[in-house]
Design a protein around this motif. Structure first.
Motif, short mmCIF file in Angstrom:
data_model
loop_
_atom_site.label_atom_id
_atom_site.label_comp_id
_atom_site.label_asym_id
_atom_site.label_seq_id
_atom_site.Cartn_x
_atom_site.Cartn_y
_atom_site.Cartn_z
N ILE A 147 0.84 -1.20 0.00
CA ILE A 147 0.00 0.00 0.00
C ILE A 147 0.87 1.25 0.00
O ILE A 147 0.61 2.22 -0.73
N THR A 148 1.94 1.23 0.79
CA THR A 148 2.85 2.38 0.86
C THR A 148 3.49 2.66 -0.49
O THR A 148 3.81 3.82 -0.81
N ALA A 149 3.66 1.62 -1.32
CA ALA A 149 4.24 1.83 -2.66
C ALA A 149 3.38 2.79 -3.48
O ALA A 149 3.91 3.54 -4.32
N HIS A 150 2.07 2.78 -3.27
CA HIS A 150 1.21 3.75 -3.97
C HIS A 150 1.52 5.18 -3.53
O HIS A 150 1.56 6.09 -4.37
N PHE A 151 1.71 5.37 -2.24
CA PHE A 151 2.06 6.71 -1.76
C PHE A 151 3.41 7.16 -2.32
O PHE A 151 3.57 8.32 -2.72
N ASN A 152 4.36 6.25 -2.37
CA ASN A 152 5.66 6.58 -2.93
C ASN A 152 5.57 6.94 -4.41
O ASN A 152 6.40 7.69 -4.93
N ALA A 153 4.54 6.41 -5.08
CA ALA A 153 4.34 6.68 -6.50
C ALA A 153 3.51 7.93 -6.76
O ALA A 153 3.33 8.32 -7.92
N GLY A 154 2.98 8.56 -5.69
CA GLY A 154 2.25 9.80 -5.88
C GLY A 154 0.81 9.80 -5.45
O GLY A 154 0.12 10.82 -5.61
N ALA A 155 0.31 8.71 -4.89
CA ALA A 155 -1.08 8.68 -4.43
C ALA A 155 -1.26 9.58 -3.21
O ALA A 155 -0.37 9.71 -2.38
N ASP A 156 -2.43 10.18 -3.12
CA ASP A 156 -2.80 10.97 -1.94
C ASP A 156 -3.58 10.13 -0.93
O ASP A 156 -3.58 10.43 0.26
N HIS A 157 -4.26 9.12 -1.43
CA HIS A 157 -5.14 8.28 -0.61
C HIS A 157 -5.22 6.94 -1.30
O HIS A 157 -5.20 6.86 -2.54
N VAL A 158 -5.29 5.87 -0.52
CA VAL A 158 -5.47 4.53 -1.08
C VAL A 158 -6.70 3.90 -0.44
O VAL A 158 -6.85 3.92 0.79
N ALA A 159 -7.56 3.33 -1.27
CA ALA A 159 -8.75 2.62 -0.80
C ALA A 159 -8.46 1.12 -0.85
O ALA A 159 -8.24 0.56 -1.93
N ILE A 160 -8.44 0.48 0.30
CA ILE A 160 -8.10 -0.94 0.41
C ILE A 160 -9.38 -1.77 0.34
O ILE A 160 -10.33 -1.53 1.08
N GLN A 161 -9.37 -2.76 -0.55
CA GLN A 161 -10.50 -3.70 -0.63
C GLN A 161 -10.03 -5.05 -0.12
O GLN A 161 -9.23 -5.73 -0.76
N ALA A 162 -10.53 -5.46 1.03
CA ALA A 162 -10.16 -6.74 1.62
C ALA A 162 -10.99 -7.85 1.00
O ALA A 162 -12.22 -7.83 1.05
N LEU A 163 -10.31 -8.83 0.41
CA LEU A 163 -10.96 -10.02 -0.13
C LEU A 163 -10.80 -11.16 0.86
O LEU A 163 -9.77 -11.30 1.51
N THR A 164 -11.83 -11.98 0.96
CA THR A 164 -11.80 -13.12 1.87
C THR A 164 -12.36 -14.34 1.14
O THR A 164 -12.93 -14.23 0.05
N ALA A 165 -12.19 -15.50 1.76
CA ALA A 165 -12.91 -16.67 1.27
C ALA A 165 -14.41 -16.38 1.33
O ALA A 165 -14.86 -15.51 2.09
N GLU A 166 -15.18 -17.10 0.53
CA GLU A 166 -16.62 -16.84 0.44
C GLU A 166 -17.26 -16.86 1.82
O GLU A 166 -17.07 -17.80 2.60
N GLY A 167 -17.99 -15.79 2.13
CA GLY A 167 -18.66 -15.69 3.41
C GLY A 167 -17.79 -15.17 4.54
O GLY A 167 -18.25 -15.05 5.67
N GLY A 168 -16.53 -14.85 4.24
CA GLY A 168 -15.61 -14.38 5.27
C GLY A 168 -15.88 -12.94 5.68
O GLY A 168 -16.49 -12.16 4.94
N ASP A 169 -15.38 -12.58 6.84
CA ASP A 169 -15.53 -11.24 7.38
C ASP A 169 -14.29 -10.41 7.03
O ASP A 169 -13.18 -10.80 7.42
N PRO A 170 -14.43 -9.30 6.34
CA PRO A 170 -13.26 -8.50 5.99
C PRO A 170 -12.69 -7.69 7.15
O PRO A 170 -11.56 -7.20 7.07
N LEU A 171 -13.45 -7.55 8.24
CA LEU A 171 -13.03 -6.66 9.32
C LEU A 171 -11.68 -7.07 9.94
O LEU A 171 -10.87 -6.18 10.24
N PRO A 172 -11.41 -8.36 10.18
CA PRO A 172 -10.09 -8.70 10.74
C PRO A 172 -8.93 -8.21 9.87
O PRO A 172 -7.89 -7.78 10.39
N THR A 173 -9.10 -8.25 8.55
CA THR A 173 -8.06 -7.73 7.66
C THR A 173 -7.91 -6.23 7.84
O THR A 173 -6.79 -5.71 7.96
N TYR A 174 -9.02 -5.52 7.87
CA TYR A 174 -8.94 -4.07 8.05
C TYR A 174 -8.35 -3.72 9.42
O TYR A 174 -7.60 -2.75 9.55
N ARG A 175 -8.64 -4.53 10.42
CA ARG A 175 -8.10 -4.26 11.76
C ARG A 175 -6.58 -4.45 11.76
O ARG A 175 -5.84 -3.61 12.29
N ALA A 176 -6.11 -5.54 11.18
CA ALA A 176 -4.67 -5.81 11.15
C ALA A 176 -3.92 -4.75 10.33
O ALA A 176 -2.83 -4.32 10.70
#
Length: 279
Positions: free
Chosen positions: A242-271
């Protein structure tokens, strides 16, 4: 720009975002929640989530110009922004030719739509444009607060920053899978890339500009392609990507957490909130 997105946000299909997830993401320190997959032009989901939170910004990623007329979207924008000033960023775009029978002369459609938003009083600095190629990137910098590229890499971010220059917002999306086994990670990431994006010409054309070939698009996507479009590993490794985007000139990065089917994305966002030093 008059809307504060913070440095990092999350990107989720609008149907998968409820008030509990929004409140949790806000507490973790994310600056924005991007509602993806063509949210309705009435923007009721945006209003409901803003009502249930206090600081996080809501952004649409994106309202489809072919499906939602500018007058309806503008009226919805004014309703939401008057109730929650400074906390809503309107993202608009043209979607995909394969999914829209009326899809013709897309650049002209974007210009006309932005003209209508102007006439309806939607501020330039409170809207962004989905943009991948050079022409639309330039338009996003001229007619909106900036660009929200989707399914991209830090290499694209570098090129987009060179086109936009200093000033306009550059807020790319990037998919992630919190999994250290590459085979398992690709097993989650590949279907999300293959369907529908490897069947959509605008994304394929953009990937070709980045040096990928038809061989990379075959059989659900080469490992090289999937690994570039879907960051994988532990939280520290993903945060580095994600930091590589900032180094390339991004102002903001929107992270999309993918999980196995039916999984909860929140643990990924928390980590990742911890790894990125949010909060």
């Amino acid at each position: 720009m008059t809307v504060d997105l913070g440095r990092v946000g999350i990107w989720q299909n609008w149907r998968q975002v409820n008030v509990e997830l929004a409140a949790a993401v806000e507490q973790l320190g994310y600056g924005a929640i991007w509602l993806g997959s063509s949210p309705p032009g009435d923007l009721r989901i945006v209003e409901d989530l803003l009502d249930a939170t206090s600081t996080v910004t809501l952004a649409t990623g994106i309202v489809n110009m072919w499906r939602e007329d500018a007058a309806t979207v503008a009226a919805s924008y004014h309703r939401v922004s008057s109730k929650h000033p400074g906390r809503f960023l309107l993202g608009v775009g043209i979607g995909h030719p394969e999914s829209t029978e009326a899809y013709q002369r897309p650049y002209d459609k974007m210009v006309s739509y932005l003209d209508q938003l102007d006439q309806a009083g939607v501020p330039v600095q409170e809207r962004v444009l989905a943009a991948l190629g050079p022409r639309v990137l330039r338009l996003s910098g001229e007619r909106s607060a900036g660009a929200h590229p989707y399914l991209t890499t830090p290499e694209h971010t570098k090129q987009a920053h060179e086109i936009l220059g200093e000033g306009p917002l550059l807020a790319p999306e990037h998919k992630v899978v919190m999994e250290t086994d590459p085979a398992l990670a690709r097993g989650i990431g590949r279907p999300a890339v293959q369907n529908p994006y490897l069947g959509l010409s605008n994304y394929l054309n953009n990937l070709r500009r980045l040096g990928y070939t038809d061989a990379d698009f075959a059989d659900g996507g080469s490992d090289r392609l999937i690994d570039a479009l879907v960051l994988q590993g532990d939280a520290v490794t993903i945060a580095r990507g994600i930091t590589a985007h900032f180094n390339a000139g991004a102002d903001h990065v929107a992270i999309q957490a993918l999980t196995a089917e039916g999984g909860d994305p929140l643990p990924t966002y928390r980590a990742l909130a911890d790894a990125l030093g949010l909060g």
